[in-house]
Design a protein around this motif. Structure first.
Motif, mmCIF file in Angstrom:
data_model
loop_
_atom_site.group_PDB
_atom_site.id
_atom_site.type_symbol
_atom_site.label_atom_id
_atom_site.label_comp_id
_atom_site.label_asym_id
_atom_site.label_seq_id
_atom_site.Cartn_x
_atom_site.Cartn_y
_atom_site.Cartn_z
ATOM 1 N N ALA A 3 0.838 -1.206 0.000
ATOM 2 C CA ALA A 3 0.000 0.000 0.000
ATOM 3 C C ALA A 3 0.868 1.249 0.000
ATOM 4 C CB ALA A 3 -0.926 -0.007 1.210
ATOM 5 N N ILE A 4 1.956 1.225 0.741
ATOM 6 C CA ILE A 4 2.860 2.378 0.779
ATOM 7 C C ILE A 4 3.532 2.546 -0.576
ATOM 8 C CG2 ILE A 4 4.912 3.355 1.877
ATOM 9 C CD1 ILE A 4 4.070 1.777 4.419
ATOM 10 N N ARG A 5 3.893 1.433 -1.200
ATOM 11 C CA ARG A 5 4.517 1.511 -2.532
ATOM 12 C C ARG A 5 3.557 2.151 -3.532
ATOM 13 N NH1 ARG A 5 8.349 -2.229 -5.474
ATOM 14 N NH2 ARG A 5 8.158 -3.557 -3.658
ATOM 15 N N VAL A 6 2.288 1.778 -3.459
ATOM 16 C CA VAL A 6 1.286 2.354 -4.360
ATOM 17 C C VAL A 6 1.155 3.856 -4.116
ATOM 18 C CG1 VAL A 6 -1.184 2.378 -4.911
ATOM 19 C CG2 VAL A 6 0.018 0.209 -4.690
ATOM 20 N N MET A 7 1.077 4.228 -2.839
ATOM 21 C CA MET A 7 0.967 5.652 -2.511
ATOM 22 C C MET A 7 2.186 6.433 -2.985
ATOM 23 S SD MET A 7 -0.831 5.805 1.208
ATOM 24 C CE MET A 7 -0.759 4.169 1.910
ATOM 25 N N VAL A 14 6.012 9.324 1.622
ATOM 26 C CA VAL A 14 6.145 8.030 2.283
ATOM 27 C C VAL A 14 6.029 8.165 3.798
ATOM 28 C CG1 VAL A 14 7.781 6.157 2.758
ATOM 29 C CG2 VAL A 14 7.483 6.995 0.428
ATOM 30 N N GLN A 15 6.597 9.221 4.353
ATOM 31 C CA GLN A 15 6.627 9.362 5.810
ATOM 32 C C GLN A 15 5.235 9.339 6.445
ATOM 33 O OE1 GLN A 15 8.333 12.992 7.315
ATOM 34 N NE2 GLN A 15 9.127 11.925 9.130
ATOM 35 N N PRO A 16 4.254 10.148 5.979
ATOM 36 C CA PRO A 16 2.932 10.073 6.598
ATOM 37 C C PRO A 16 2.247 8.709 6.374
ATOM 38 C CG PRO A 16 3.105 12.027 5.216
ATOM 39 C CD PRO A 16 4.348 11.225 5.031
ATOM 40 N N ALA A 24 7.705 1.375 10.229
ATOM 41 C CA ALA A 24 8.926 2.181 10.281
ATOM 42 C C ALA A 24 9.366 2.498 8.859
ATOM 43 C CB ALA A 24 10.025 1.429 11.018
ATOM 44 N N GLU A 25 9.749 3.749 8.641
ATOM 45 C CA GLU A 25 10.221 4.125 7.302
ATOM 46 C C GLU A 25 11.393 3.255 6.869
ATOM 47 O OE1 GLU A 25 10.625 8.304 5.755
ATOM 48 O OE2 GLU A 25 10.125 8.701 7.867
ATOM 49 N N SER A 26 12.301 3.003 7.798
ATOM 50 C CA SER A 26 13.467 2.181 7.458
ATOM 51 C C SER A 26 13.033 0.776 7.049
ATOM 52 C CB SER A 26 14.436 2.115 8.639
ATOM 53 O OG SER A 26 13.803 1.537 9.770
ATOM 54 N N GLY A 27 11.997 0.260 7.702
ATOM 55 C CA GLY A 27 11.470 -1.054 7.337
ATOM 56 C C GLY A 27 10.878 -1.056 5.945
ATOM 57 N N TYR A 28 10.163 0.012 5.606
ATOM 58 C CA TYR A 28 9.585 0.112 4.259
ATOM 59 C C TYR A 28 10.695 0.141 3.214
ATOM 60 C CZ TYR A 28 7.943 2.177 -0.025
ATOM 61 O OH TYR A 28 7.725 2.417 -1.358
ATOM 62 N N ALA A 30 13.773 -0.867 3.458
ATOM 63 C CA ALA A 30 14.478 -2.161 3.413
ATOM 64 C C ALA A 30 13.660 -3.160 2.609
ATOM 65 C CB ALA A 30 14.719 -2.673 4.837
ATOM 66 N N TRP A 31 12.333 -3.177 2.826
ATOM 67 C CA TRP A 31 11.451 -4.085 2.086
ATOM 68 C C TRP A 31 11.472 -3.747 0.593
ATOM 69 C CZ3 TRP A 31 7.061 -2.651 -0.703
ATOM 70 C CH2 TRP A 31 6.275 -3.710 -1.174
ATOM 71 N N ARG A 32 11.395 -2.456 0.289
ATOM 72 C CA ARG A 32 11.344 -2.007 -1.101
ATOM 73 C C ARG A 32 12.613 -2.383 -1.862
ATOM 74 N NH1 ARG A 32 12.114 4.180 -2.408
ATOM 75 N NH2 ARG A 32 14.197 3.448 -1.942
ATOM 76 N N ASP A 33 13.754 -2.262 -1.201
ATOM 77 C CA ASP A 33 15.031 -2.484 -1.879
ATOM 78 C C ASP A 33 15.497 -3.934 -1.851
ATOM 79 O OD1 ASP A 33 15.025 0.231 -2.363
ATOM 80 O OD2 ASP A 33 16.282 0.704 -0.629
ATOM 81 N N ARG A 34 14.771 -4.774 -1.126
ATOM 82 C CA ARG A 34 15.132 -6.193 -1.021
ATOM 83 C C ARG A 34 14.818 -6.898 -2.344
ATOM 84 N NH1 ARG A 34 11.810 -7.772 3.342
ATOM 85 N NH2 ARG A 34 13.250 -6.565 4.590
#
Length: 95
Positions: A3-7, A14-16, A24-28, A30-34
């Motif tokens: 959902a964050i990727r779509v937004m 991304v922050q809001p 956590a932004e760092s978690g997002y 990390a997930w995105r770049d994995r």
């Protein structure tokens, strides 16, 4: 996370989005770049094979015939049947 990727793809910050979804932004990031997991890659190959079989039958094969024609390297627990159910909606209704 998706959902964050779509937004983010719609140019929303991304922050809001992370704050609202309690991520956590760092978690997002990390997930995105994995890289994609082996399971995700295998599922994509399986879905491609299923859609190919269904298309080759000009849409006449239902889930049972597609399952019978699926290559043996796909035939394992949790392999063909779940992918048939969500294979792009092609065979979700089943026959």
């Amino acid at each position: 996370m998706e959902a964050i990727r779509v937004m983010a793809g719609e140019h929303l910050p991304v922050q809001p989005a992370c704050r609202v979804l309690h991520v956590a932004e760092s978690g997002y990031y990390a997930w995105r770049d994995r890289p994609p997991s082996n399971r995700l890659v295998k599922h994509a190959r399986l879905t491609e094979a299923i859609v190919g079989i269904h298309t080759a039958s000009r849409g006449t094969y239902g889930r049972r015939r597609v399952h019978a024609d699926t290559p043996p390297w796909h035939a394992q627990p949790g392999g063909v049947m779940p992918a048939l159910a969500c294979g792009g909606g092609v065979l979700a209704s089943g026959v």
